[in-house]
Motif scaffolding. Structure first.
Motif, PDB file in Angstrom:
ATOM      1  N   GLU A 112      80.638  74.900  52.657  1.00 52.54           N
ATOM      2  CA  GLU A 112      79.398  74.650  52.320  1.00 52.54           C
ATOM      3  C   GLU A 112      78.421  75.984  52.787  1.00 52.54           C
ATOM      4  O   GLU A 112      77.640  76.580  52.039  1.00 52.54           O
ATOM      5  CB  GLU A 112      78.741  73.444  52.720  1.00 52.54           C
ATOM      6  CG  GLU A 112      79.509  72.337  51.929  1.00 52.54           C
ATOM      7  CD  GLU A 112      78.876  70.865  52.258  1.00 52.54           C
ATOM      8  OE1 GLU A 112      77.643  70.832  52.471  1.00 52.54           O
ATOM      9  OE2 GLU A 112      79.486  69.846  52.218  1.00 52.54           O
ATOM     10  N   THR A 158      77.786  71.241  59.256  1.00 44.22           N
ATOM     11  CA  THR A 158      77.910  71.440  57.693  1.00 44.22           C
ATOM     12  C   THR A 158      79.287  72.138  57.589  1.00 44.22           C
ATOM     13  O   THR A 158      79.709  73.187  58.298  1.00 44.22           O
ATOM     14  CB  THR A 158      76.778  72.543  57.218  1.00 44.22           C
ATOM     15  OG1 THR A 158      75.558  71.967  57.457  1.00 44.22           O
ATOM     16  CG2 THR A 158      77.043  72.788  55.743  1.00 44.22           C
ATOM     17  N   HIS A 180      73.710  73.434  62.727  1.00 45.52           N
ATOM     18  CA  HIS A 180      73.785  72.003  62.907  1.00 45.52           C
ATOM     19  C   HIS A 180      72.676  71.338  63.481  1.00 45.52           C
ATOM     20  O   HIS A 180      72.764  70.146  63.205  1.00 45.52           O
ATOM     21  CB  HIS A 180      75.101  71.636  63.537  1.00 45.52           C
ATOM     22  CG  HIS A 180      75.141  72.347  64.828  1.00 45.52           C
ATOM     23  ND1 HIS A 180      75.233  73.417  65.195  1.00 45.52           N
ATOM     24  CD2 HIS A 180      75.131  71.483  66.390  1.00 45.52           C
ATOM     25  CE1 HIS A 180      75.020  73.658  66.623  1.00 45.52           C
ATOM     26  NE2 HIS A 180      75.169  72.644  67.144  1.00 45.52           N
ATOM     27  N   HIS A 223      71.050  73.649  54.178  1.00 43.79           N
ATOM     28  CA  HIS A 223      71.121  74.436  52.901  1.00 43.79           C
ATOM     29  C   HIS A 223      69.805  75.292  52.628  1.00 43.79           C
ATOM     30  O   HIS A 223      69.716  76.430  52.172  1.00 43.79           O
ATOM     31  CB  HIS A 223      71.511  73.590  51.635  1.00 43.79           C
ATOM     32  CG  HIS A 223      72.843  73.021  51.773  1.00 43.79           C
ATOM     33  ND1 HIS A 223      73.128  71.796  52.306  1.00 43.79           N
ATOM     34  CD2 HIS A 223      74.009  73.635  51.384  1.00 43.79           C
ATOM     35  CE1 HIS A 223      74.387  71.860  52.218  1.00 43.79           C
ATOM     36  NE2 HIS A 223      74.931  72.764  51.554  1.00 43.79           N
TER      37      HIS A 223
END
Length: 256
Positions: A161, A157, A106, A112
Motif C-alpha cells: 500500500e 501500513t 505508522h 495515505h
C-alpha cells in the motif's frame, strides 16, 4: 470535529510522553544513513516529515523538520522546524526537491493522505518503513510478547500500500546489522540483554505503549531465560548471523 482533533493529536501525545531522552538510545546508524543519503542525493531542499530528533537528514541539503511533537522538535538540532502533522503539510506544491520519512508513517492518523502530501510538496520521496506481512518475526514477538503483533499490525501500513500510494519505482531491503546503533524495536535481535533496560524499551514506541501488566512479566521471562541459558540455546544460530532481514524497506518514488 473534536474526535478528529483527538485522533490527529495521538502521535504528538505519544512522543511528548516517550520522546524524552530519545536521542540517548536512538543513535543514527551510518549504514542506514548511507542508504537514505543515496536516495536523497542531489536534493538541495528536503522536508523531513515526522523528523523527530533529526536522524538521517542529509548534511549537504537545506532541511526543514516537521513533527507534531514539541518534545521531539526540541531535540532537533536544525534551524528550520515546523510543528505540524503529515496529513496537512503547510507548504506549497513542489516546495522541496525531496521529502523523507523514517519509521513514522505508522504514527500518522491517515497514512495515505500523508503519503499524498509528501508527493504534493516534493519531487522525490524516500520513506523508510516496515512491512507487517514480512516473515520471520523478531523472536521477542513470537516467544515473549505476541501482543506486539496485534499492535504493530494495526498500525503499520502494508508495504504494497505504501508503494502504491507513492507510485514508487524502487524498494530496497535493509537487513538489520547485529550492531545496529539506532535502538528501535528490532535493533537488539542479537543483543537480548538490551531489552531488559527500561531506557531501551522506552525508546521503542511499541514497547512503550504496552501496559506494564503485559510488558513486565514478559521481560521477567526473558531475564530468566537469559540467566538459565535457555535463550542462547534456542537462538544459537542467530549468534552467527551478521544481519537479519526483518522486513524493513526503503521505498523511493518520484524523480530519478
Amino acid at each position: 470535529m473534536e474526535q478528529e482533533r483527538e485522533e490527529e493529536d495521538v502521535p504528538a501525545a505519544a512522543y511528548d510522553r516517550i520522546g524524552i531522552g530519545y536521542k540517548r538510545v536512538r543513535l543514527p546508524d551510518p549504514r542506514l544513513g548511507a542508504l537514505i543519503g543515496q536516495a536523497l542525493g542531489g536534493a538541495r531542499t528536503v522536508v523531513n516529515v515526522g523528523a523527530g530528533a533529526g536522524s538521517y537528514e542529509p548534511q549537504d541539503a537545506e532541511v526543514t523538520a516537521v513533527d507534531p511533537s514539541q518534545v521531539m522538535l526540541d531535540q532537533h538540532p536544525g534551524p528550520r522546524k515546523v510543528k505540524a502533522g503529515a496529513e496537512e503539510l503547510p507548504f506549497a506544491d513542489g516546495a522541496f526537491d525531496a521529502a523523507m520519512a523514517v519509521l513514522t508513517v505508522h504514527h500518522w492518523s491517515d497514512p495515505h493522505r500523508g503519503l499524498g502530501e509528501l508527493r504534493r510538496v516534493s519531487g522525490r520521496q524516500a520513506v523508510f518503513t516496515w512491512d507487517p506481512e514480512h516473515r520471520p518475526e523478531l523472536w521477542l514477538v513470537d516467544e515473549y510478547l505476541p501482543e506486539i503483533r496485534e499492535l504493530d499490525h494495526s498500525r503499520f501500513t502494508p508495504l504494497a500500500e505504501v508503494v502504491e500510494a507513492l507510485d514508487a519505482h524502487t524498494v530496497v531491503p535493509f537487513p538489520i546489522p547485529h550492531d545496529f546503533t539506532d535502538g528501535f524495536q528490532t535493533a537488539h535481535w542479537r543483543r537480548p540483554e538490551a531489552y531488559l533496560d527500561p531506557a531501551v524499551r522506552a525508546a521503542s514506541s511499541t514497547l512503550a505503549t504496552l501496559p506494564a501488566t503485559v510488558l513486565e512479566p514478559a521481560i521477567e521471562r526473558l531475564r530468566a531465560d537469559l540467566e538459565s541459558g535457555a535463550w542462547h540455546r534456542r537462538h544459537a544460530h542467530l549468534l552467527e548471523e551478521e544481519s537479519v532481514d526483518y522486513g524493513y524497506r526503503l521505498v523511493i518514488a518520484g524523480e530519478v
